[in-house]
Write an enzyme that holds these catalytic residues in place. Structure first.
Site, PDB file in Angstrom:
ATOM      1  N   ASN A 221       5.243   5.989   3.303  1.00 47.25           N
ATOM      2  CA  ASN A 221       4.446   6.665   2.274  1.00 47.25           C
ATOM      3  C   ASN A 221       4.267   8.160   2.484  1.00 47.25           C
ATOM      4  O   ASN A 221       3.539   8.810   1.741  1.00 47.25           O
ATOM      5  CB  ASN A 221       3.068   5.992   2.173  1.00 47.25           C
ATOM      6  CG  ASN A 221       3.186   4.520   1.818  1.00 47.25           C
ATOM      7  OD1 ASN A 221       3.983   4.155   0.962  1.00 47.25           O
ATOM      8  ND2 ASN A 221       2.423   3.679   2.497  1.00 47.25           N
ATOM      9  N   THR A 222       4.928   8.715   3.505  1.00 43.90           N
ATOM     10  CA  THR A 222       4.961  10.162   3.708  1.00 43.90           C
ATOM     11  C   THR A 222       6.409  10.597   3.596  1.00 43.90           C
ATOM     12  O   THR A 222       7.238  10.180   4.413  1.00 43.90           O
ATOM     13  CB  THR A 222       4.391  10.549   5.094  1.00 43.90           C
ATOM     14  OG1 THR A 222       3.010  10.177   5.148  1.00 43.90           O
ATOM     15  CG2 THR A 222       4.507  12.050   5.332  1.00 43.90           C
TER      16      THR A 222
ATOM     17  N   LYS B  48       5.937   3.721  16.905  1.00 44.73           N
ATOM     18  CA  LYS B  48       5.912   2.655  15.894  1.00 44.73           C
ATOM     19  C   LYS B  48       7.093   2.811  14.948  1.00 44.73           C
ATOM     20  O   LYS B  48       7.267   3.876  14.342  1.00 44.73           O
ATOM     21  CB  LYS B  48       4.594   2.687  15.110  1.00 44.73           C
ATOM     22  CG  LYS B  48       4.414   1.464  14.195  1.00 44.73           C
ATOM     23  CD  LYS B  48       2.994   1.367  13.681  1.00 44.73           C
ATOM     24  CE  LYS B  48       2.763   0.069  12.911  1.00 44.73           C
ATOM     25  NZ  LYS B  48       1.364  -0.115  12.512  1.00 44.73           N
TER      26      LYS B  48
ATOM     27  N   ASN C   6       0.830  -1.199   0.000  1.00 49.40           N
ATOM     28  CA  ASN C   6       0.000   0.000   0.000  1.00 49.40           C
ATOM     29  C   ASN C   6       0.865   1.250   0.000  1.00 49.40           C
ATOM     30  O   ASN C   6       1.966   1.254   0.553  1.00 49.40           O
ATOM     31  CB  ASN C   6      -0.964   0.000   1.207  1.00 49.40           C
ATOM     32  CG  ASN C   6      -0.398   0.712   2.410  1.00 49.40           C
ATOM     33  OD1 ASN C   6      -0.462   1.942   2.509  1.00 49.40           O
ATOM     34  ND2 ASN C   6       0.178  -0.057   3.328  1.00 49.40           N
TER      35      ASN C   6
ATOM     36  N   SER D  97       5.922   5.162   8.643  1.00 46.75           N
ATOM     37  CA  SER D  97       5.260   4.886   7.372  1.00 46.75           C
ATOM     38  C   SER D  97       6.203   5.245   6.225  1.00 46.75           C
ATOM     39  O   SER D  97       6.825   6.309   6.240  1.00 46.75           O
ATOM     40  CB  SER D  97       3.973   5.710   7.242  1.00 46.75           C
ATOM     41  OG  SER D  97       3.484   5.623   5.913  1.00 46.75           O
TER      42      SER D  97
ATOM     43  N   PHE E  78      -1.423   8.233   4.429  1.00 47.54           N
ATOM     44  CA  PHE E  78      -2.165   8.839   5.543  1.00 47.54           C
ATOM     45  C   PHE E  78      -3.448   9.524   5.067  1.00 47.54           C
ATOM     46  O   PHE E  78      -3.760  10.645   5.486  1.00 47.54           O
ATOM     47  CB  PHE E  78      -1.303   9.864   6.291  1.00 47.54           C
ATOM     48  CG  PHE E  78      -0.216   9.288   7.161  1.00 47.54           C
ATOM     49  CD1 PHE E  78      -0.093   7.925   7.367  1.00 47.54           C
ATOM     50  CD2 PHE E  78       0.701  10.127   7.787  1.00 47.54           C
ATOM     51  CE1 PHE E  78       0.917   7.409   8.165  1.00 47.54           C
ATOM     52  CE2 PHE E  78       1.711   9.618   8.602  1.00 47.54           C
ATOM     53  CZ  PHE E  78       1.824   8.263   8.780  1.00 47.54           C
TER      54      PHE E  78
ATOM     55  N   ASN F 109       6.210  -1.510  11.339  1.00 46.99           N
ATOM     56  CA  ASN F 109       5.394  -1.040  10.234  1.00 46.99           C
ATOM     57  C   ASN F 109       5.684  -1.895   8.997  1.00 46.99           C
ATOM     58  O   ASN F 109       6.312  -2.948   9.093  1.00 46.99           O
ATOM     59  CB  ASN F 109       5.723   0.441   9.970  1.00 46.99           C
ATOM     60  CG  ASN F 109       4.525   1.239   9.492  1.00 46.99           C
ATOM     61  OD1 ASN F 109       3.787   0.798   8.613  1.00 46.99           O
ATOM     62  ND2 ASN F 109       4.334   2.414  10.061  1.00 46.99           N
TER      63      ASN F 109
END
Length: 341
Positions: free
Chosen positions: A176-177, A216, A110, A174, A114, A245
């Site tokens: 993805n940021t 995390k 994915n 994450s 966010f 994560n």
């Protein structure tokens, strides 16, 4: 029953089936029906972070980003539920498509970014929920907030969710940021943890209760980097660490359809990497703060494996998508059996 539902859901695009599933689980929760759809896990209470958990198997953040199905997930037998990641302001996330199933590997990639309706919406959903168990709220930064000002976003979210959370998770891992993972290391991590710890103390006085803070972390760290993170968590007085994560690695899925899509890989391929991080953390932390293990739990035995590696609690996400509520009961049973052995 779930295998039939999954067959139908997997005919839809991953994001459509995700949204539909949240709607259905949420509706079932409001009607009190979800507990009728699955056999409840056996009671296996555990105390971690000063909190009483009905059992050690929880829902990982990411499935219910906005807190729309808290009661529904709780009725499926989870010992605790973590919602989010939520940001101060609503944001759409990355362009679609941004979720990809890799069923041959029991995995998901994915790059959601966010996507959420913002912290104020999430708080309203928490207020509307009837669930009285342990609720974690996972917080992050908006994509357009510069990394050097990320602490501002985390503090905004912490201020707002504090009164409504059993514990708060700080997501610095994450993939993805842009720039987010840089907050896991060195002075950036120390400054963030120091600011959060100070605000936690202030809020504890203001609200008359202390809400634990968990961090995390990513699975893509060397043993040396993991040890440095562990030392920073101890020094700052954090209450728990969630490991881990999603991973940027594509080991084991390189040749599968969608295997080279950008984003974080979760599910079975991350299991060993995540468990290794748990073992390293356990050695470094020596019981000074608990570990919540996530990553690659697709069978009950995998949950017991995480506990044996040094975790106090586990969380599931991708395994739940592939196996459904039966995985919760299976994981609780496996942990209970391992404790008896």
């Amino acid at each position: 029953m779930y295998s039939l539902a999954r067959e139908l859901l997997f005919k839809l695009s991953p994001e459509t089936s995700h949204e539909l599933s949240i709607d259905l689980i949420g509706a079932g929760g409001r009607l009190g029906l979800n507990g009728l759809l699955t056999q409840a896990p056996k009671s296996l209470p555990v105390k971690v972070m000063g909190l009483e958990f009905a059992n050690p198997v929880g829902l990982a953040a990411g499935l219910d980003k906005n807190g729309d199905a808290i009661d529904g997930f709780a009725q499926l037998g989870f010992g605790f539920v973590e919602i989010g990641t939520v940001t101060p302001r609503p944001q759409p996330g990355n362009p679609k498509p941004r979720i990809f199933r890799l069923p041959q590997a029991t995995a998901i990639i994915n790059r959601m970014g966010f996507n959420n309706h913002g912290v104020d919406h999430l708080i309203e959903r928490v207020k509307a929920a009837k669930y009285k168990g342990v609720l974690g709220i996972n917080i992050g930064k908006n994509f357009d907030t510069p990394v050097e000002r990320a602490v501002d976003d985390y503090l905004i979210c912490l201020d707002k969710v504090y009164a409504h959370a059993s514990y708060v998770t700080v997501n610095v891992s994450s993939p993805n940021t842009p720039g987010l993972r840089s907050l896991q290391f060195g002075d950036s991590l120390k400054q963030l943890l120091e600011a959060l710890r100070q605000r936690q103390e202030d809020l504890a006085v203001q609200h008359g209760r202390r809400v634990p803070l968990a961090i995390k972390i990513a699975p893509d760290m060397s043993d040396e980097e993991t040890a440095m993170v562990a030392a920073a968590l101890i020094e700052s007085g954090m209450d728990a660490v969630i490991a881990t994560n999603t991973t940027l690695s594509r080991e084991g899925v390189e040749n599968l359809p969608f295997g080279n899509e950008a984003g974080g890989l979760s599910g079975a391929p991350v299991r060993e990497k995540s468990t290794h991080i748990v073992k390293v953390l356990a050695g470094e932390l020596s019981g000074r703060l608990p570990i919540i293990a996530a990553g690659g739990i697709t069978e009950g035995a995998h949950a017991a494996e995480k506990i044996a590696a040094g975790a106090s609690l586990v969380q599931i996400y991708s395994g739940f998508i592939y196996k459904g509520p039966a995985l919760i009961r299976e994981a609780v049973d496996a942990i209970a059996a391992a404790k008896r052995a």
